[in-house]
Design an enzyme around this catalytic site. Structure first.
Site, short mmCIF file in Angstrom:
data_model
loop_
_atom_site.label_atom_id
_atom_site.label_comp_id
_atom_site.label_asym_id
_atom_site.label_seq_id
_atom_site.Cartn_x
_atom_site.Cartn_y
_atom_site.Cartn_z
N LYS A 114 34.05 55.21 44.57
CA LYS A 114 35.28 54.24 44.54
C LYS A 114 34.56 52.95 44.48
O LYS A 114 35.22 51.88 43.67
CB LYS A 114 36.26 54.62 45.80
CG LYS A 114 37.09 53.38 45.96
CD LYS A 114 37.36 53.60 47.36
CE LYS A 114 38.03 51.97 47.82
NZ LYS A 114 38.10 51.70 49.28
N LYS B 126 30.35 42.94 49.93
CA LYS B 126 30.43 44.48 49.77
C LYS B 126 30.25 45.06 48.53
O LYS B 126 29.38 46.13 48.58
CB LYS B 126 31.55 44.72 50.73
CG LYS B 126 31.89 46.45 50.71
CD LYS B 126 31.03 47.00 51.57
CE LYS B 126 31.12 48.73 51.73
NZ LYS B 126 32.37 48.96 52.42
N THR C 29 37.74 48.45 51.99
CA THR C 29 37.06 48.07 50.80
C THR C 29 37.81 47.97 49.72
O THR C 29 38.25 49.02 49.05
CB THR C 29 36.06 48.90 50.65
OG1 THR C 29 35.05 48.73 51.96
CG2 THR C 29 35.00 48.73 49.44
#
Length: 294
Positions: A243, A168, A93
Site C-alpha cells: 500500500k 513517510k 499513512t
C-alpha cells in the site's frame, strides 16, 4: 487534554493507551466491533461514533487504513461536530495530496490540522518509541508536540502541510528497496555456500549495514528479535508495504521522477502481497526471492 482517538487497530490502540497513561482523557472509537471490544478491555472509554467522540475534544487523532477513510470522516460529520479551533492530528499513512486535501477541509471548517504519519511498527506503538514525521505550521507543530512525545521517541518537523506524508513515502521506498536487496544477498549467499551468520557478521559491520539487515534480518538466527524467527509474523505486513509503495508510485508519477528502483520495489511487493505475503512481515519477501516468484 481531552483527546478523541479514532482508529483502534494494531497501531492505534496502543497509541491511545499511551496517551491515557500520560494522563490525558481519551475517548475512543472504531467502526469494527472487535477493535471496540479490545479498547474496552484495555480500559479506554468508547464513544458511539467518531463525531460523538469529537464533540468535546481538544484534539482529534485519526489512524485510518487509507486516505479515502480520512476524507470521508472529515466530510461525514467529524469536522462539523468538533468545536472551533480543534487540533486534528492525522496519523494515517495516506497520499500527500490526500493529506493536503484533509488539511484544507479542516482549515475551511475553522480547525487546525497536522499530518503526522508514524514509523516503528506495532512494537514502537506499544513501547511509545514511534517516529513521527510531521507536516504542519510552526504553531500547530508546537501544539501537537507534547502529545506526539507521549506516543513516540523521535518527532521530526518536516515542513508544511503534507510534508510529513512526503517524508513517510520516501522513507518507506528506501526501506522496501533495501529489504529486497538484503533478501537477494542472503539467497545468493546460500547458493554460494555462505552461512547466514558469516554473511551477517560481514555485512552488519561493513558498507552493507542497514536497518533491513541489522533489525529486520530476513533469515532466522543472526537477529533473534527479527520476524524471521517467528515465521514472519508482522511487524509490518507485506500488504501495508505494498500500500505504501502504491502511494510512492503515485508520487513518482505526479512529480515525473525517474525512480526505477522505487517502481520495481512496488511491482515486487504488489506480487508478494497478492500471494502469500499480505499478512506476513514484509521481510518475508525473501521467500518469494528464494522461490523465484519475483
Amino acid at each position: 487534554m481531552r483527546i478523541a482517538f479514532l482508529g483502534l487497530g494494531h497501531m492505534g490502540l496502543p497509541m491511545a493507551r499511551n496517551l491515557q497513561a500520560a494522563g490525558h482523557d481519551v475517548i475512543a472509537f472504531d467502526v469494527m466491533d472487535a477493535a471496540r471490544a479490545a479498547a474496552t478491555t484495555a480500559g479506554l472509554s468508547l464513544a458511539e461514533s467518531g463525531p460523538d467522540a469529537a464533540t468535546d475534544a481538544d484534539v482529534v487523532i485519526t489512524m485510518f487504513p487509507a486516505g479515502k477513510h480520512v476524507i470521508e470522516a472529515y466530510e461525514g460529520g467529524l469536522l462539523a461536530a468538533a468545536r472551533p479551533g480543534t487540533l486534528f492530528i492525522e496519523s494515517s499513512t495516506i497520499a500527500v495530496d490526500e493529506a493536503q486535501a484533509a488539511h484544507a477541509l479542516a482549515i475551511a471548517a475553522g480547525h487546525r490540522n497536522v499530518d503526522a504519519p508514524v514509523s516503528g511498527g506495532v512494537v514502537g506503538a506499544e513501547n511509545a518509541t514511534l517516529a513521527f514525521m510531521v507536516g504542519a505550521s510552526d504553531d500547530d507543530f508546537a501544539a501537537a508536540l507534547p502529545l506526539l512525545e507521549a506516543m513516540g521517541k523521535r518527532i521530526v518537523h518536516c515542513g508544511g502541510p503534507g510534508l510529513g506524508q512526503a517524508a513517510k513515502v520516501c522513507n518507506n521506498m528506501i526501506l522496501a528497496v533495501s529489504q529486497i536487496v538484503v533478501g537477494e544477498a542472503f539467497v545468493l549467499g546460500e547458493r554460494l555456500g555462505l552461512s547466514h551468520d558469516a554473511l551477517y557478521d560481514v555485512a552488519a559491520n561493513a558498507s552493507g549495514q542497514c536497518w533491513a539487515l541489522t533489525t529486520n534480518c530476513p533469515v532466522p538466527g543472526p537477529v533473534p528479535t527479527s520476524p524471521a524467527n517467528r515465521d514472519y509474523q508482522p511487524g509490518f505486513a507485506g500488504a501495508l508495504m505494498a500500500k505504501d509503495l502504491g502511494l510512492a508510485l503515485q508520487a513518482i508519477e505526479q512529480t515525473s521522477t525517474d525512480a526505477r528502483m522505487g517502481r520495481l520495489a512496488q511491482e515486487i511487493y504488489a506480487v508478494f502481497a497478492a500471494g502469500s505475503g499480505g499478512g506476513r512481515d514484509f521481510s518475508g519477501i525473501i521467500t518469494d526471492i528464494r522461490d523465484g516468484q519475483v
